[in-house]
Design an enzyme around this catalytic site. Structure first.
Site, PDB file in Angstrom:
ATOM      1  N   ILE A 182      43.895  33.391  51.121  1.00  0.00           N
ATOM      2  CA  ILE A 182      42.627  32.658  51.146  1.00  0.00           C
ATOM      3  C   ILE A 182      42.358  31.944  49.835  1.00  0.00           C
ATOM      4  CG2 ILE A 182      41.425  33.877  52.978  1.00  0.00           C
ATOM      5  CD1 ILE A 182      40.352  35.826  51.007  1.00  0.00           C
ATOM      6  N   GLY A 226      44.718  31.035  39.014  1.00  0.00           N
ATOM      7  CA  GLY A 226      45.595  31.002  37.853  1.00  0.00           C
ATOM      8  C   GLY A 226      46.440  32.250  37.741  1.00  0.00           C
ATOM      9  N   MET A 227      45.869  33.382  38.101  1.00  0.00           N
ATOM     10  CA  MET A 227      46.594  34.624  37.860  1.00  0.00           C
ATOM     11  C   MET A 227      47.338  35.129  39.084  1.00  0.00           C
ATOM     12  SD  MET A 227      44.075  36.734  35.352  1.00  0.00           S
ATOM     13  CE  MET A 227      44.972  38.263  35.423  1.00  0.00           C
ATOM     14  N   ASP A 284      32.325  35.071  32.761  1.00  0.00           N
ATOM     15  CA  ASP A 284      32.719  33.894  33.536  1.00  0.00           C
ATOM     16  C   ASP A 284      31.776  33.697  34.716  1.00  0.00           C
ATOM     17  OD1 ASP A 284      34.243  31.661  34.020  1.00  0.00           O
ATOM     18  OD2 ASP A 284      35.812  32.719  35.110  1.00  0.00           O
TER      19      ASP A 284
END
Lengths: 860, 210
Positions: free
Chosen positions: A99, A103-104, A217
């Site tokens: 889904i 970045g990780m 974040d």
């Protein structure tokens, strides 16, 4: 590789390697810095950086397969998740479909394989090839952090483990929902509902803080709202434990955090790499609230990383009530005016307090922020208070040691502290005393003028008609002799004649008269004294900017001291000073502040409409079109009402409005400007400085829309007059030469164009600071002229460094876009399609970021 | 055309003199003690091995003249290093050697094709591997080899990283492991090396002088 000595190669390689370690946007600046004056070295490294970018964006299938394979980032193949995890089993969880891909790693929707009960979960799997120690450690940290949190508004951690090939994964509660702001806007939620949602977010963040976790974040995409209206906070991927034993926690700034943050949502301390505390989350909640209330972030789309960081660290956010527009109101289904009223005051203050630059001046905790929201909802006054005047003054003094008193006026007005009654009281009292004196003086002046006009009697002039200018000359000569025993009248007259000379553009004649008038110290008429100072400043500024600014400073100081901050003449001086500052490269912020306070001061006085029109006109400079045009129109309307059609001030407003309208409606701009010039030529004469300015603008308008043939004779006229009449105003001459140069290139006379452009550059290099963006624009234009002559390498040597400088400065996106386009044309003509592609990409990105419709056509 | 550090004997197609297990083990020891000549000798062992396998593939089994580098290296690995007691520290160490050998193989292959000049496609070299098939012009392969040689003269490690990543198809962690440097260094070196090679043989190699 070019033939270089190996030592030279090592030097180049070293700089290149170091540059690659910098963020992309800072690379060229870095190269400029470290290479100092070694242009060759800088050029070699810039070539490498371009080749690097080009290789990176090399399109497969566009040429050699070998090169394509070389250019393909081989590490990407390392990072692909193991063939497909879809359908795979991880513990009891079967991965259904991917889904998200971040970045990780990837996030999969999964369900229990034993299906004894239906449960959907999200499984986050670390990307292959990323399993380096620090990233695995961070992944593990997220797991530890999530495990410590248990709150209905935080997505829960359910499980975790390692994939068969050794990558860690997390199993989390699956949240099906929309980002906070999308949810609110799509459902057209009202203010109350939005605040309630926000309160739930605060609650979740508070919970994390109580468990010593900072999220770091927070942004709309990390706050999902399910269809049920339930808020879920996600992604503690870069969260940090406030563990007192954590070695990185107390002093060491967490560099990883800095690198991984979402730049637009970063707090000032994250940007500066300082210690990040819970105050950072308070700031990000402030951003979130702002975006939730207004519909967009208070952080504008930046051109470069450097600009973004500067914006975050330095620029004060616009309060929500001023940031909302019709579009926002539509999303609320509330009339704009009503929405503004609701936001004004308390909610503005709450947002601004959360968004303060200094962490210790924000809300002390998320709880305090949440309490204020609650108080507001209950109709109680909030605790958030605007910055105290004392604080702001202190801050301003630290930033600009100049004209602090002027700012005092601005502060009093903009923060709504109201009027200092005493100032006005004093003014009324002295006004009354002065009336009697003035009456007497007026009689004397009248007497003198009567004499003067008698002197102009045709009987005495031998039947020649005498012009107003000659009358002034006569007055100036006689004043000294006839009024020496009446110093006050004498000073008033010197002032009046000096002002008239200035108005006629005869600055050289105006200056000594004004200086003499000023030397009397005003003689009981501080208003006139201030006006004279400001007029002298204006005159001097035209030939010596620094000295002019100094005089403005004096004028403002006198105005503040002798007339008070709210006196309309003070307002006038503020506007003039602000206008002068707007021409300086680094004083734009100060300039806008001064000009805004001028408008505020002058609006208070119904007698000051002339000056208000002036202040409105100048306050539009340097602003975005949408803000500037209403100010210009108001100024033009005011002036037409005051003076009728044929007046230099009306012409000035027409001039401004034409410039403002240029990007929207170039033909309307042309006709307004032409209208202005007709008036100016008639009233001020064809050689007057204002006439020249408008002529230059008309030429520029025509150049801008490609009507080169129509622009050329106008530039020629401007340059001829400037050389003959205003040889001292070299910068203005350079502007004319610059425009003419470009027109000549456009007319396919590039050699002539180059000559003009080089003359302009020579002047600007002497007159402007070395970092002025105008120098770069001029250099780029020379590059353009060279390109059209087929002198590609020389063209690049001018264009490329100029573009690099423009990219890193505060420059109009349109200017940058135009020069990208020139580079693209150059590289295409030169047969270097790769480099052209690099700049086509940058141009497209710029055009998209800045909404430059004319550059968004993909075929360009 | 490019300096050849190998003794001629090592380059003959049917050489078997280094195939012995003892030779490999001894060379590996030498190499681990820092003897670069041992590395070169190891390369030639693997090269011979690769050539024999490739020869069989190209002549015997494949009609399309495509070298499957991955299959070659894998087979060679099983043959030379995969069995226990061969002295190789790990797969990555073998691959570092095999990558260099693979580069040589491809280049020699390209040279031969150029010399043969038979048929329309004789001037192209095709090989496949982890990244799918690559069909390259012979001249391009030789130009790349040249550029690599010059790169190696300036910075040996950049050359090694390219060989591992480009010819050996090794991942970043594998390359890091084989060369005993960090993954981050591999990534940086790769970015630099790629830029230099791109500059040397990329589309702009023939720059008109303005």
């Amino acid at each position: 590789m070019k033939p270089n000595g190996d030592d030279r190669w090592k030097e180049i390689d070293e700089v290149f390697a170091a540059a690659l370690d910098r963020p992309r946007g800072e690379r060229s600046e870095f190269v400029r810095e470290v290479t100092g004056g070694d242009v060759d070295l800088a050029g070699e490294v810039m070539d490498l950086l371009l080749a690097h970018d080009e290789a990176e964006s090399y399109v497969e299938g566009s040429g050699s397969q070998l090169i394509a394979r070389l250019c393909r980032d081989l590490s990407l193949t390392d990072r692909l998740p193991s063939p497909e995890l879809e359908g795979e089993l991880l513990g009891p969880w079967r991965l259904v479909r991917r889904i998200a891909r971040g970045g990780m790693g990837s996030v999969y929707l999964a369900e229990r394989a034993d299906s004894r009960f239906e449960q959907q979960v999200a499984v986050k799997v670390l990307r292959r090839g990323l399993d380096t120690e620090d990233i695995v450690a961070r992944f593990v940290a997220e797991r530890r952090i999530l495990a410590s949190l248990d709150h209905p508004n935080i997505a829960r951690l359910l499980d975790g483990g390692e994939t068969p090939d050794g990558r860690p994964y997390l199993v989390m509660e699956y949240v099906e929902g929309d980002p906070l702001t999308t949810y609110a806007d799509e459902r057209r939620l009202g203010l109350e509902d939005r605040l309630t949602l926000f309160a739930a977010v605060c609650d979740a963040v508070q919970h994390a803080h109580r468990h010593l976790v900072i999220h770091r974040d927070l942004k709309p995409s990390n706050v999902l709202v399910a269809a049920s209206g339930e808020v879920k906070l996600l992604d503690f991927g870069i969260a940090k434990l406030l563990d007192p034993d954590d070695p990185e926690s107390p002093a060491g700034p967490t560099r990883t955090g800095v690198r991984l943050m979402t730049p637009r949502y970063a707090s000032p301390e994250q940007v500066s790499g300082e210690v990040v505390t819970t105050a950072s989350d308070v700031y990000q909640l402030g951003l979130l609230l702002h975006e939730l209330l207004v519909g967009r972030s208070p952080v504008a789309d930046p051109l470069s990383r450097g600009q973004l960081e500067r914006q975050i660290r330095e620029e004060e956010p616009v309060p929500p009530s001023r940031a909302v527009d019709e579009e926002t109101a539509a999303r609320y289904r509330t009339p704009l005016a009503r929405l503004r009223r609701r936001l004004q005051g308390d909610l503005d203050q709450v947002v601004l307090m959360a968004l303060r630059k200094e962490p210790d001046r924000r809300y002390a905790s998320v709880e305090a922020l949440a309490r204020d929201i609650e108080r507001h909802q209950k109709g109680l006054p909030v605790r958030a208070a605007p910055d105290s005047a004392r604080y702001r003054i202190g801050k301003f003094m630290r930033r600009n040691r100049l004209q602090v008193t002027a700012t005092l006026a601005a502060i009093i007005l903009t923060t709504g502290y109201g009027v200092t009654v005493t100032v006005q009281g004093q003014r009324i009292a002295t006004e009354r005393d002065r009336a009697a004196l003035e009456a007497a003086r007026a009689n004397q002046v009248t007497g003198f003028m009567v004499n003067l006009f008698q002197g102009a009697n045709p009987d005495q002039t031998g039947g020649r008609e005498i012009t107003a200018a000659q009358l002034l000359d006569l007055g100036a000569r006689r004043a000294g002799a006839e009024l020496s025993n009446q110093p006050e009248v004498h000073a008033a007259l010197l002032s009046a004649i000096g002002q008239s000379y200035a108005a006629l553009g005869r600055f050289g004649d105006a200056r000594p008269l004004l200086e003499e008038a000023i030397s009397t110290g005003g003689l009981g008429d501080p208003t006139r004294h201030v006006r004279d100072l400001a007029q002298l400043a204006d005159v001097v500024f035209k030939s010596d900017m620094a000295a002019g600014l100094d005089l403005y400073r004096q004028a403002l100081q006198h105005a503040e001291e002798r007339l008070g901050s709210l006196h309309p003449v003070t307002g006038r001086v503020l506007a003039q000073y602000g206008e002068a500052l707007s021409l300086g490269a680094d004083s734009v912020q100060r300039s806008i502040l001064l000009r805004d306070s001028a408008v505020a001061v002058l609006r208070r006085d119904p007698e000051a409409q002339e000056d208000l029109a002036f202040a409105l006109a100048v306050s539009s400079y340097g602003r975005p079109t949408s803000e500037a045009i209403p100010k210009m129109r108001e100024a033009l309307d005011l002036r037409r009402r005051l003076y009728g059609e044929r007046h230099s001030a009306v012409a000035a407003s027409l001039n401004d409005l034409a410039l403002g309208l240029e990007p929207v409606d170039p033909l309307a701009a042309d006709s307004l400007m032409s209208e202005a010039i007709v008036i100016l030529k008639e009233i001020l004469g064809p050689e007057h400085a204002s006439t020249l300015r408008s002529l230059n603008s008309l030429a520029a308008l025509r150049r801008g829309r490609g009507a080169f043939a129509e622009a050329e004779p106008i530039y020629a006229e401007v340059i001829r007059i400037r050389r003959a009449v205003y040889p001292a105003q070299r910068v203005l001459l350079a502007y004319g030469l610059y425009g003419m140069g470009l027109v000549l290139v456009g007319l396919e006379r590039p050699l002539e164009g180059e000559t003009h452009l080089r003359e302009a550059l020579g002047i600007l290099e002497e007159e402007l600071p070395a970092n002025s963006f105008l120098l770069s624009l001029n250099r780029a234009a020379i590059g353009h002229a060279l390109m059209t002559q087929g002198r590609h390498a020389e063209a690049e040597a001018f264009l490329l460094p100029a573009v690099t400088t423009l990219e890193n400065g505060d420059v109009q996106p349109l200017d940058l876009a135009q020069n990208y386009e020139r580079l693209i044309l150059l590289y295409e003509a030169w047969g270097r399609p790769g480099r052209a592609a690099v700049f086509r990409t940058r141009l497209r990105e710029l055009a998209e970021a800045k909404g430059l419709v004319q550059y968004q056509n993909p075929s360009r | 055309m490019f300096p050849n550090p190998l003794p001629n004997a090592a380059r003959t197609m049917d050489s078997r003199q280094f195939d012995g297990d003892d030779d490999v083990t001894g060379l590996l020891e030498e190499w681990s003690r820092g003897n670069d000549a041992a590395f070169d000798a190891l390369v030639s062992v693997v090269y011979d091995n690769l050539c024999r396998i490739a020869h069989r593939h190209l002549i015997g089994e494949r009609a399309d003249h495509t070298l499957d580098t991955q299959a070659l290296v894998h087979e060679s690995y099983l043959h030379l290093a995969g069995k226990p007691g061969k002295g190789w520290r790990n797969r990555a160490q073998f691959f570092a050697v095999a990558s260099k050998a693979m580069r040589r193989l491809l280049v020699d292959h390209a040279r031969r094709r150029k010399a043969e000049k038979r048929g329309g496609d004789a001037t192209r070299v095709t090989w496949s591997g982890d990244f799918g098939a690559t069909d390259a012009d012979v001249e391009e392969v030789l130009a790349l080899d040249d550029a690599l040689e010059r790169l190696g003269e300036r910075d040996q490690r950049l050359l090694q990283v390219v060989e591992c990543r480009f010819f050996g198809g090794m991942t970043v962690p594998e390359t890091a492991n084989a060369l005993d440097i960090s993954s981050r260094s591999v990534e940086r070196d790769w970015a630099r090396a790629r830029t230099y090679l791109y500059q040397a043989i990329g589309p702009r190699k023939a720059e008109p002088q303005g």
